[in-house]
Design a protein around this motif. Sequence first.
Motif, PDB file in Angstrom:
ATOM      1  N   UNK A   1     -78.690  -3.377 -24.251  1.00 53.27           N
ATOM      2  CA  UNK A   1     -79.908  -2.882 -24.928  1.00 53.27           C
ATOM      3  C   UNK A   1     -81.387  -3.302 -24.950  1.00 53.27           C
ATOM      4  N   UNK A   2     -81.904  -2.327 -24.347  1.00 49.98           N
ATOM      5  CA  UNK A   2     -83.875  -2.224 -24.800  1.00 49.98           C
ATOM      6  C   UNK A   2     -84.161  -1.095 -25.224  1.00 49.98           C
ATOM      7  N   UNK A   3     -84.634  -1.402 -26.253  1.00 42.79           N
ATOM      8  CA  UNK A   3     -85.472  -0.105 -27.430  1.00 42.79           C
ATOM      9  C   UNK A   3     -87.146  -0.560 -26.129  1.00 42.79           C
ATOM     10  N   UNK A   4     -88.294   0.734 -26.737  1.00 36.52           N
ATOM     11  CA  UNK A   4     -90.065   0.759 -26.804  1.00 36.52           C
ATOM     12  C   UNK A   4     -89.895   1.866 -27.151  1.00 36.52           C
ATOM     13  N   UNK A   5     -90.765   2.065 -27.263  1.00 34.11           N
ATOM     14  CA  UNK A   5     -91.227   3.145 -27.684  1.00 34.11           C
ATOM     15  C   UNK A   5     -92.349   4.654 -27.251  1.00 34.11           C
ATOM     16  N   UNK A   6     -91.436   5.699 -26.930  1.00 31.48           N
ATOM     17  CA  UNK A   6     -92.225   6.525 -26.876  1.00 31.48           C
ATOM     18  C   UNK A   6     -93.567   6.676 -26.921  1.00 31.48           C
ATOM     19  N   UNK A   7     -93.939   7.834 -26.305  1.00 30.41           N
ATOM     20  CA  UNK A   7     -95.436   8.650 -26.736  1.00 30.41           C
ATOM     21  C   UNK A   7     -95.210  10.087 -27.471  1.00 30.41           C
ATOM     22  N   UNK A   8     -93.902  10.348 -28.171  1.00 32.01           N
ATOM     23  CA  UNK A   8     -94.323  11.032 -29.206  1.00 32.01           C
ATOM     24  C   UNK A   8     -93.784  10.158 -30.489  1.00 32.01           C
ATOM     25  N   UNK A   9     -94.208   8.543 -30.584  1.00 35.46           N
ATOM     26  CA  UNK A   9     -93.992   7.953 -31.212  1.00 35.46           C
ATOM     27  C   UNK A   9     -92.601   7.440 -31.775  1.00 35.46           C
ATOM     28  N   UNK A  10     -91.611   7.492 -31.057  1.00 39.31           N
ATOM     29  CA  UNK A  10     -89.878   7.418 -31.502  1.00 39.31           C
ATOM     30  C   UNK A  10     -89.604   6.285 -30.642  1.00 39.31           C
ATOM     31  N   UNK A  11     -88.694   5.770 -31.136  1.00 34.16           N
ATOM     32  CA  UNK A  11     -87.534   4.635 -30.465  1.00 34.16           C
ATOM     33  C   UNK A  11     -87.316   5.022 -28.706  1.00 34.16           C
ATOM     34  N   UNK A  12     -87.097   4.622 -28.272  1.00 25.82           N
ATOM     35  CA  UNK A  12     -86.461   5.083 -27.147  1.00 25.82           C
ATOM     36  C   UNK A  12     -85.584   3.590 -26.318  1.00 25.82           C
ATOM     37  N   UNK A  13     -84.346   3.725 -26.334  1.00 25.50           N
ATOM     38  CA  UNK A  13     -83.417   2.583 -25.837  1.00 25.50           C
ATOM     39  C   UNK A  13     -82.061   2.880 -25.185  1.00 25.50           C
ATOM     40  N   UNK A  14     -82.336   2.412 -23.977  1.00 18.54           N
ATOM     41  CA  UNK A  14     -81.300   2.158 -23.201  1.00 18.54           C
ATOM     42  C   UNK A  14     -81.043   1.038 -23.322  1.00 18.54           C
ATOM     43  N   UNK A  15     -79.328   1.943 -22.860  1.00 17.26           N
ATOM     44  CA  UNK A  15     -77.385   0.802 -23.130  1.00 17.26           C
ATOM     45  C   UNK A  15     -76.637   0.968 -22.149  1.00 17.26           C
ATOM     46  N   UNK A  16     -75.426   0.666 -22.128  1.00 18.94           N
ATOM     47  CA  UNK A  16     -74.624   0.131 -21.331  1.00 18.94           C
ATOM     48  C   UNK A  16     -73.515   0.916 -21.775  1.00 18.94           C
ATOM     49  N   UNK A  17     -72.908   1.658 -21.309  1.00 22.92           N
ATOM     50  CA  UNK A  17     -71.010   2.529 -21.782  1.00 22.92           C
ATOM     51  C   UNK A  17     -70.190   1.316 -21.156  1.00 22.92           C
ATOM     52  N   UNK A  18     -69.961   1.031 -21.498  1.00 21.30           N
ATOM     53  CA  UNK A  18     -68.716   0.130 -20.935  1.00 21.30           C
ATOM     54  C   UNK A  18     -67.368   0.784 -20.897  1.00 21.30           C
ATOM     55  N   UNK A  19     -67.724   1.444 -21.579  1.00 24.20           N
ATOM     56  CA  UNK A  19     -65.679   2.655 -21.924  1.00 24.20           C
ATOM     57  C   UNK A  19     -66.031   3.210 -20.167  1.00 24.20           C
TER      58      UNK A  19
END
Length: 483
Positions: A344-362
Motif C-alpha cells: 500500500x501507498x497513501x497520499x492526500x488528494x486535492x479534495x483533502x482525502x486520502x488516496x491509497x494504492x494497493x495490490x489485490x493478490x486474489x
Amino acid sequence: MKQTIATISRLGRRHAFALLVLFVALGGSSVAAYAAATKLLPKNSVGSAQVINGSLRKVDLSKKATAALRGPRGQQGAQGPAGPTGSAGPQGPKGETGVPGAPGQQGAQGSPGLPGLGAARSSPGAARLTTLDSTGDAGSYTSATLGADGLGLISYYDATAGDLKVAHCDNVACTSASKSTLDSAGDVGLYTSVTIGADGFGLISYFDFTNLDLKVVHCNNAACTSAGKSILDTTGDVGAFSSVTLGADGRGLISYKDVTNGDLKVAHCADTACTSASKNTLDTIGDVGANTSATVGMDGRGLISYFDSSNANLKVAHCADLACTSAFPTPSTLDSTGFVGSYSSVTIGTDGRGLISYYDMTMGDLKVAHCDDKACTTASTSTLDSTGIVGLYTSATIGADGLGLISYNDFTNHALKVARCVDTSCTTASPSTLDGTNIVGLYTSATTGADGFGLISYYDGTNHDLKVAHCSNTFCAPYFRRR
C-alpha cells in the motif's frame, strides 16, 4: 453799652490766643510728628513709627522690599521618592510617517512549488530512463522525494555492501546523480523511506537488519553527502516496512512494524534532526503493520495505510494528535474482499482525502481506495489495472494536474508501469508502460518533479541496478501531445 461790648470782644480774642499757646505747649512733639509725617511720607505709605513690631506680612511689602529680604540660595536637597504614577492623559495627535528604514537582508529561498495545472506542450515520447547506480547489487528498497533545491533525492539499499545509500539528482530529469553512503555500520538500509525535513534537508528512516532496530539519518546538506545517525527503537525486532513523513509540527512521523509483537507502531521525532523519538503502538489486533505508508492529512494528523496479515485486509490508522499517541477513532478496515492490502501507498488528494494504492493478490490487480472522510473511516475502492498480474510495489503521488499518479510493477511482463487517475476519486485510470526491458519495476517510488512531471525510482532486478524514470509529460503517457 457799646463800651461794654468792646471790652468783652477784647477779652475773647485774648482768651483764644491764650488757648492756642497752651495747645502748642502741651502737644508740641505730636504736632511736629504729624506735620513731619504728612510732609515727608508718600501717599499710602507708613514709617517705622507707624508699624507695630511683628504686625507686617509679606503681602504688606513691595516686591522690591520682598526681594531685599531673600538670602543666598542654599544647596539642593536630596531627591524625594517618586510619587504614584498619574493617570494617562489623552492620546496626542498621530505623528507624521517616519522615513522608511533600510531594507533588510533577503531571506532564504523557499522550496519550489509545483507548476500550474496546465499540461506542458511537450512532444510525444517515452519516459527518459537512467541508471543511477550499477556498482554491485544496489537499488532495492528505493524511496524518492523532491528536495528543497528542486532536485530529486533517492534513498536505497546497497545489498552488496549492506549499506544505506542516497542519490542526489544533478538535474530535474535526473539523468545523473551524485551518490553517498550514509550508514555502513552492519547490514543496514532496508525498507528506506525519505522525506524533506523542516530545515530543507533529507530525513530517512530505515531498518538495521544486524541489530533489528529502527534507525534514521538526518542529512547535513541538500545533496545529503553526509548525515547524522540516530537509533529510535530497539525493543525487539522493530523497524521493518518504515515510512517517514513530515508532521504538521515540523517533526518527522515514522510508521513501522513491530515484528516481535506483530503490531503497527509509530515514532514521533523529538526535534528536526530526529535524534530521539516517542514511540506508540497504534494497532495490536492480529499480525498487522506490514507495508506501511505514512502521510499527513488536511487536518494535520498522520494517516497510515498498512496490511493486516492475519485477515489479509487493507487497513488505515488516523492519528488522534500530532504525536500520534493513538489512532482516532480506531483503525479502520477499508477492503476485505479477498487477499488485499499489500504494497500500500497513501497520499492526500486535492479534495483533502486520502488516496491509497494497493495490490489485490486474489485477482492480481492494481486497486485504489479513495477515503470518504478525512479520518478515512470508510472508502470507495476501484480496480485500475487488471491486465495480467499487476499492482505490486505501488507508490502513489499527486501530479501537477491535481490527479493521482501511481507507479507499480507488472509482474506478468516484468515491467515498470504507471497509472494516471482520470478524476480526483480515481475511479478509473490510464495505465502506461514506462520500462519493459529485463525484470524491472520492483520497489517503485513516485514523486512529482519541479517541472511537474513524474519522477520514479525503481530496481532493475536483472542487472541489480538503481534506475529512475522521468516522465515526458504531465500524464506520463508516451503518446500524449497537445494540438
